[in-house]
Design a protein around this motif. Sequence first.
Motif, PDB file in Angstrom:
ATOM      1  N   TYR A   1      32.736 -23.400  15.109  1.00 28.85           N
ATOM      2  CA  TYR A   1      32.414 -24.584  15.907  1.00 28.85           C
ATOM      3  C   TYR A   1      33.068 -24.505  17.282  1.00 28.85           C
ATOM      4  O   TYR A   1      32.462 -24.838  18.295  1.00 28.85           O
ATOM      5  N   GLU A   2      34.317 -24.035  17.327  1.00 28.64           N
ATOM      6  CA  GLU A   2      35.042 -23.942  18.592  1.00 28.64           C
ATOM      7  C   GLU A   2      34.409 -22.978  19.592  1.00 28.64           C
ATOM      8  O   GLU A   2      34.714 -23.025  20.776  1.00 28.64           O
ATOM      9  N   ASP A   3      33.527 -22.094  19.115  1.00 30.18           N
ATOM     10  CA  ASP A   3      32.855 -21.123  19.987  1.00 30.18           C
ATOM     11  C   ASP A   3      31.632 -21.705  20.690  1.00 30.18           C
ATOM     12  O   ASP A   3      31.072 -21.064  21.577  1.00 30.18           O
TER      13      ASP A   3
END
Length: 129
Positions: free
Chosen positions: A11-13
């Motif tokens: 998700y952080e990407d």
Amino acid sequence: MTHKFPVRVYYEDTDLAGIVYYANYLKFIERGRTEWVRDQGIDQAALRDEDGIVFAVRRVEADYLAPAKFDDELVVETTLEQMTGVRMICRQEVKRAGEVLFSALVTVVAINENGAPARLPASIRRQLH
């Protein structure tokens, strides 16, 4: 020889649209190059400590071809295209199920502690070739 390094999209990407943020492809290919060098038997910390040499990216030519999304399983493929005493040029592709999503030609140079070009030891050049 082509080195393959698996990457999962977290998700952080991703950005607000739910696709991989463009700068994160550079992180993916950096990890791929690092693991390629490691798999060639080169200890970058020892190269720095013993020879005073580190690798630095000099140039990146990148093409963003298709988006990757959250939870995709990707593969970073790294191939050495050219090598001189102080420089190597790598072709790197990020793929999903064989489809090329991102392609880059990356020029990496060896530098000393002052940031000047440094010739790689012959033993290192042989390992990378």
